[in-house]
Write a protein that holds these residues in place. Structure first.
Motif, PDB file in Angstrom:
ATOM      1  N   PHE A 164     -35.386 -16.761 -16.190  1.00  0.00           N
ATOM      2  CA  PHE A 164     -34.174 -15.951 -16.065  1.00  0.00           C
ATOM      3  C   PHE A 164     -33.296 -16.033 -17.316  1.00  0.00           C
ATOM      4  CE2 PHE A 164     -35.164 -17.758 -11.802  1.00  0.00           C
ATOM      5  CZ  PHE A 164     -35.665 -16.596 -11.233  1.00  0.00           C
ATOM      6  N   ALA A 165     -33.801 -16.722 -18.353  1.00  0.00           N
ATOM      7  CA  ALA A 165     -32.994 -16.936 -19.558  1.00  0.00           C
ATOM      8  C   ALA A 165     -32.994 -15.705 -20.452  1.00  0.00           C
ATOM      9  CB  ALA A 165     -33.520 -18.139 -20.324  1.00  0.00           C
ATOM     10  N   ARG A 166     -31.840 -15.452 -21.005  1.00  0.00           N
ATOM     11  CA  ARG A 166     -31.651 -14.427 -22.031  1.00  0.00           C
ATOM     12  C   ARG A 166     -30.929 -15.095 -23.191  1.00  0.00           C
ATOM     13  NH1 ARG A 166     -35.016 -12.398 -19.878  1.00  0.00           N
ATOM     14  NH2 ARG A 166     -35.261 -10.341 -18.915  1.00  0.00           N
ATOM     15  N   ALA A 167     -31.697 -15.390 -24.260  1.00  0.00           N
ATOM     16  CA  ALA A 167     -31.157 -16.156 -25.383  1.00  0.00           C
ATOM     17  C   ALA A 167     -30.666 -17.507 -24.868  1.00  0.00           C
ATOM     18  CB  ALA A 167     -30.059 -15.383 -26.090  1.00  0.00           C
ATOM     19  N   PHE A 168     -29.341 -17.746 -24.947  1.00  0.00           N
ATOM     20  CA  PHE A 168     -28.806 -19.038 -24.525  1.00  0.00           C
ATOM     21  C   PHE A 168     -28.138 -18.975 -23.152  1.00  0.00           C
ATOM     22  CE2 PHE A 168     -28.746 -19.024 -29.196  1.00  0.00           C
ATOM     23  CZ  PHE A 168     -29.548 -20.142 -29.443  1.00  0.00           C
ATOM     24  N   ILE A 173     -28.311 -17.699 -18.808  1.00  0.00           N
ATOM     25  CA  ILE A 173     -29.096 -17.328 -17.632  1.00  0.00           C
ATOM     26  C   ILE A 173     -28.616 -15.964 -17.139  1.00  0.00           C
ATOM     27  CG2 ILE A 173     -29.667 -17.922 -15.247  1.00  0.00           C
ATOM     28  CD1 ILE A 173     -30.909 -19.820 -17.219  1.00  0.00           C
ATOM     29  N   SER A 174     -29.550 -15.055 -16.929  1.00  0.00           N
ATOM     30  CA  SER A 174     -29.206 -13.754 -16.358  1.00  0.00           C
ATOM     31  C   SER A 174     -28.982 -13.935 -14.858  1.00  0.00           C
ATOM     32  CB  SER A 174     -30.328 -12.740 -16.615  1.00  0.00           C
ATOM     33  OG  SER A 174     -30.085 -11.551 -15.894  1.00  0.00           O
ATOM     34  N   THR A 175     -27.712 -14.033 -14.461  1.00  0.00           N
ATOM     35  CA  THR A 175     -27.395 -14.285 -13.054  1.00  0.00           C
ATOM     36  C   THR A 175     -27.864 -13.140 -12.161  1.00  0.00           C
ATOM     37  OG1 THR A 175     -25.177 -13.391 -13.407  1.00  0.00           O
ATOM     38  CG2 THR A 175     -25.441 -15.772 -13.576  1.00  0.00           C
ATOM     39  N   GLN A 176     -27.879 -11.926 -12.679  1.00  0.00           N
ATOM     40  CA  GLN A 176     -28.331 -10.790 -11.874  1.00  0.00           C
ATOM     41  C   GLN A 176     -29.813 -10.925 -11.532  1.00  0.00           C
ATOM     42  OE1 GLN A 176     -27.267  -7.199 -13.993  1.00  0.00           O
ATOM     43  NE2 GLN A 176     -25.314  -7.038 -12.886  1.00  0.00           N
ATOM     44  N   ARG A 177     -30.632 -11.242 -12.544  1.00  0.00           N
ATOM     45  CA  ARG A 177     -32.063 -11.419 -12.292  1.00  0.00           C
ATOM     46  C   ARG A 177     -32.309 -12.611 -11.362  1.00  0.00           C
ATOM     47  NH1 ARG A 177     -35.306 -12.864 -16.074  1.00  0.00           N
ATOM     48  NH2 ARG A 177     -37.119 -11.727 -15.306  1.00  0.00           N
ATOM     49  N   GLU A 178     -31.561 -13.684 -11.578  1.00  0.00           N
ATOM     50  CA  GLU A 178     -31.709 -14.863 -10.724  1.00  0.00           C
ATOM     51  C   GLU A 178     -31.368 -14.525  -9.277  1.00  0.00           C
ATOM     52  OE1 GLU A 178     -30.267 -19.552 -10.662  1.00  0.00           O
ATOM     53  OE2 GLU A 178     -29.032 -18.032 -11.649  1.00  0.00           O
ATOM     54  N   GLN A 179     -30.273 -13.821  -9.068  1.00  0.00           N
ATOM     55  CA  GLN A 179     -29.843 -13.472  -7.711  1.00  0.00           C
ATOM     56  C   GLN A 179     -30.817 -12.512  -7.045  1.00  0.00           C
ATOM     57  OE1 GLN A 179     -25.759 -12.108  -7.878  1.00  0.00           O
ATOM     58  NE2 GLN A 179     -25.094 -13.963  -8.957  1.00  0.00           N
ATOM     59  N   ARG A 180     -31.388 -11.581  -7.815  1.00  0.00           N
ATOM     60  CA  ARG A 180     -32.383 -10.668  -7.244  1.00  0.00           C
ATOM     61  C   ARG A 180     -33.601 -11.432  -6.765  1.00  0.00           C
ATOM     62  NH1 ARG A 180     -31.034  -7.076 -11.522  1.00  0.00           N
ATOM     63  NH2 ARG A 180     -32.880  -7.751 -12.714  1.00  0.00           N
ATOM     64  N   SER A 181     -34.027 -12.420  -7.556  1.00  0.00           N
ATOM     65  CA  SER A 181     -35.191 -13.209  -7.177  1.00  0.00           C
ATOM     66  C   SER A 181     -34.902 -14.048  -5.934  1.00  0.00           C
ATOM     67  CB  SER A 181     -35.604 -14.121  -8.335  1.00  0.00           C
ATOM     68  OG  SER A 181     -36.804 -14.793  -8.048  1.00  0.00           O
ATOM     69  N   ILE A 182     -33.721 -14.650  -5.887  1.00  0.00           N
ATOM     70  CA  ILE A 182     -33.326 -15.443  -4.715  1.00  0.00           C
ATOM     71  C   ILE A 182     -33.333 -14.564  -3.469  1.00  0.00           C
ATOM     72  CG2 ILE A 182     -31.387 -16.643  -3.621  1.00  0.00           C
ATOM     73  CD1 ILE A 182     -30.627 -17.625  -6.472  1.00  0.00           C
ATOM     74  N   THR A 183     -32.731 -13.398  -3.569  1.00  0.00           N
ATOM     75  CA  THR A 183     -32.652 -12.481  -2.427  1.00  0.00           C
ATOM     76  C   THR A 183     -34.037 -12.039  -1.975  1.00  0.00           C
ATOM     77  OG1 THR A 183     -30.502 -11.677  -3.196  1.00  0.00           O
ATOM     78  CG2 THR A 183     -31.675 -10.318  -1.594  1.00  0.00           C
ATOM     79  N   GLN A 184     -34.922 -11.786  -2.936  1.00  0.00           N
ATOM     80  CA  GLN A 184     -36.285 -11.356  -2.602  1.00  0.00           C
ATOM     81  C   GLN A 184     -37.026 -12.432  -1.823  1.00  0.00           C
ATOM     82  OE1 GLN A 184     -38.769 -10.392  -5.997  1.00  0.00           O
ATOM     83  NE2 GLN A 184     -40.631 -10.876  -4.836  1.00  0.00           N
ATOM     84  N   TYR A 185     -36.946 -13.702  -2.272  1.00  0.00           N
ATOM     85  CA  TYR A 185     -37.678 -14.769  -1.595  1.00  0.00           C
ATOM     86  C   TYR A 185     -37.066 -15.106  -0.244  1.00  0.00           C
ATOM     87  CZ  TYR A 185     -40.962 -15.685  -5.338  1.00  0.00           C
ATOM     88  OH  TYR A 185     -41.988 -15.559  -6.242  1.00  0.00           O
ATOM     89  N   ILE A 186     -35.744 -14.994  -0.126  1.00  0.00           N
ATOM     90  CA  ILE A 186     -35.114 -15.187   1.180  1.00  0.00           C
ATOM     91  C   ILE A 186     -35.647 -14.158   2.165  1.00  0.00           C
ATOM     92  CG2 ILE A 186     -32.922 -14.909   2.426  1.00  0.00           C
ATOM     93  CD1 ILE A 186     -31.539 -16.286   0.080  1.00  0.00           C
ATOM     94  N   ARG A 187     -35.831 -12.924   1.698  1.00  0.00           N
ATOM     95  CA  ARG A 187     -36.358 -11.859   2.555  1.00  0.00           C
ATOM     96  C   ARG A 187     -37.842 -12.076   2.848  1.00  0.00           C
ATOM     97  NH1 ARG A 187     -35.271  -8.046  -0.562  1.00  0.00           N
ATOM     98  NH2 ARG A 187     -37.315  -7.822  -1.528  1.00  0.00           N
ATOM     99  N   ASP A 188     -38.624 -12.359   1.815  1.00  0.00           N
ATOM    100  CA  ASP A 188     -40.073 -12.478   1.981  1.00  0.00           C
ATOM    101  C   ASP A 188     -40.462 -13.661   2.873  1.00  0.00           C
ATOM    102  OD1 ASP A 188     -40.302 -10.306   0.362  1.00  0.00           O
ATOM    103  OD2 ASP A 188     -40.985 -11.407  -1.418  1.00  0.00           O
TER     104      ASP A 188
END
Length: 520
Positions: free
Chosen positions: A374-378, A380-395
């Motif tokens: 989820f890193a972008r340079a230095f 963390i892309s919180t949007q990408r991290e949150q999307r992944s969290i939401t996806q696994y909670i659903r799956d």
């Protein structure tokens, strides 16, 4: 009131009356009424997240109800702490062990309740004598001076039970007491429970092993979504009735999928051994293989060397010998982090001690092993991290009000799903799962089994350990049996029988027929 009704009321030692418990964002219990009868095993059952642990914490004084009250011997009581509950004769053995690993068994049993000489100093000899009697009663052949960290998980569970027995509780709550016990240890526990019943102790018993509940229970209460959905004498119910009350239908599908083919060999283990302290081997020259898209189950009892084998594969024991290859590449000498980066992931047996970070949020526990993704340079892309969290909670169908809440706020089954999500976020090629359904109800178990099958169809190789015969036969494409550190038999799932698996798990040498021997 009839004579029978009067006797039934007299038998109730503890009554939970109209209890509701509200947490921020969720209602855990809704107007719950629960009667605990003396000299009986009062079974409480429900899916993970149904409210069982919350209800038990209220009875044990660890939590206070938002509304409602507790009656002990017909009189209202307010329990502000577990110590106060213990003074009223209410003891609890929590599912998650609460032991100090660097202290002895005797010190753990009497922690905060030490036996003293005139209140001046601790009478260590008296504590040892009392604990020695308790260990003998539990058929645990170890010294009271043994450090808890030197015990197996199943033995630690028996120490927790010894703690409760040491205080002569009138009401004893056992939350998943057999989840880490061998079959022999379970029989000993059942004998202890029968003895406690004979002395008038009320047992509150929580377990996801439904056949076990039918065998040992006298009364059963079912929770679903924080409400009581069923309450009957155990003699009047069967397993389908329990499942209906828990999940709203008769059963869930545990059958194996068909139609996908396994791929190339993805994990190769050759002649792996792990020395035991003193002498002998914890893992004794084990060889096995795993293909992409294949689910291989390892069946065996506690102490068979199953968990230690997984630790060797992951690189936890540098002094282990043998060869391990992942996708044809040797792993010898590589640290754990490097093996994980190459495609290994482990779901450990003891989630509290070895996996969960209780002070962190649900989301942080899920992403902590894959933050670089989820890193972008230095940053963390919180949007990408949150999307992944939401996806696994659903799956994974994780029951959670808000992923920002502490992971400790979840039930045991949902905590297990969080650990599985963390492993899957590392995009592994091989998933090692040590007792993946330990402490998980029938509904959560079906969810996890479906995830395992779906992952296998997508090409993931899964190697899992279990002491549950039904589970290993329902999930596996191939089954290995371990005993005393060795693989004693190998079966194709279509050929395996429960009798053959049990027989192979009871031997300490290779007794299987040639066609069922593990690959050398």
């Amino acid at each position: 009131m009839s004579e029978a009704s009067a006797m039934e009321v007299d038998d109730v030692i503890l009554h939970v009356e109209g209890v509701t418990k509200v947490y921020p964002g969720t209602v855990a219990l809704k107007e719950v009424n629960f009667a605990v009868r003396r000299a009986a095993v009062n079974v409480l059952v429900g899916e993970n997240g149904a409210g069982k642990s919350t209800l038990m914490k209220i009875i044990a004084g660890a939590e206070q109800p938002s509304t409602g009250r507790l009656l002990l011997d017909g009189k209202p009581i307010q329990l502000t702490s577990s110590a106060e509950a213990l003074r009223h004769g209410i003891g609890i053995v929590f599912q998650e062990l609460n032991l100090f690993p660097n202290l002895t068994i005797a010190e753990n049993v009497f922690i905060a309740h030490e036996i003293t000489r005139a209140g001046i100093d601790i009478d260590a000899d008296a504590q040892r004598r009392k604990v020695r009697e308790l260990l003998k009663r539990l058929e645990l052949d170890v010294s009271p001076d043994t450090l808890v960290e030197d015990l197996r998980i199943g033995q630690q569970q028996l120490v927790e039970i010894a703690k409760a027995l040491a205080h002569d509780a009138r009401v004893l709550i056992l939350d998943e007491p057999t989840s880490a016990l061998s079959a022999a240890e379970v029989e000993v526990l059942f004998q202890v429970i029968a003895d406690l019943k004979a002395h008038g102790v009320a047992i509150v018993y929580i377990s996801h092993r439904l056949e076990e509940l039918i065998r040992i229970g006298d009364y059963i209460t079912v929770l679903r979504d924080g409400r009581i959905t069923g309450n009957q004498p155990m003699a009047q119910v069967d397993v389908p009735w329990i499942v209906r009350q828990m999940v709203g239908r008769d059963t869930k599908d545990f059958s194996r999928p068909i139609g996908h083919e396994r791929g190339a060999e993805v994990l190769t283990v050759r002649d792996v051994s792990l020395p035991r302290k003193g002498s002998g081997l914890l893992v004794d020259h084990v060889s096995l293989s795993l293909h992409a898209g294949e689910i291989v189950g390892i069946y065996g009892l506690m102490g068979a060397g199953r968990s230690e084998l997984f630790e060797c594969i992951l690189g936890c024991h540098p002094h282990a010998t043998g060869d391990i290859e992942l996708d044809g590449k040797p792993l010898a000498g590589k640290p754990i982090a490097r093996r994980v980066a190459q495609g290994l992931a482990l779901i450990p047996e003891d989630r509290k001690a070895d996996a969960l970070l209780p002070i962190l949020s649900i989301g942080d526990n899920m992403t902590i092993s894959s933050l670089t993704d989820f890193a972008r340079a230095f940053h963390i892309s919180t949007q990408r991290e949150q999307r992944s969290i939401t996806q696994y909670i659903r799956d994974l169908a994780i029951k959670v009000a808000d992923w920002r809440l502490p992971v400790s706020s979840l039930s045991g089954g949902n905590q297990q799903k969080v650990i599985i999500a963390r492993a899957l976020m590392t995009t592994p090629k091989v998933l090692l799962m040590d007792e993946p359904s330990r402490g998980i109800d029938v509904g959560a178990k079906a969810d996890i089994f479906k995830v395992m099958r779906d992952l296998a169809v997508k090409g993931l190789g899964i190697l899992f350990v279990t002491s549950d015969l039904e589970e290993v036969m329902a999930l596996s494409d191939r089954i290995l049996v371990m005993s005393n550190g060795r693989v004693t038999a190998e079966f194709d799932a279509s050929e395996a029988t429960q009798d053959a698996l049990v027989a192979a798990s009871a031997v300490g040498h290779r007794t299987a027929a040639p066609e069922h021997r593990a690959a050398a």
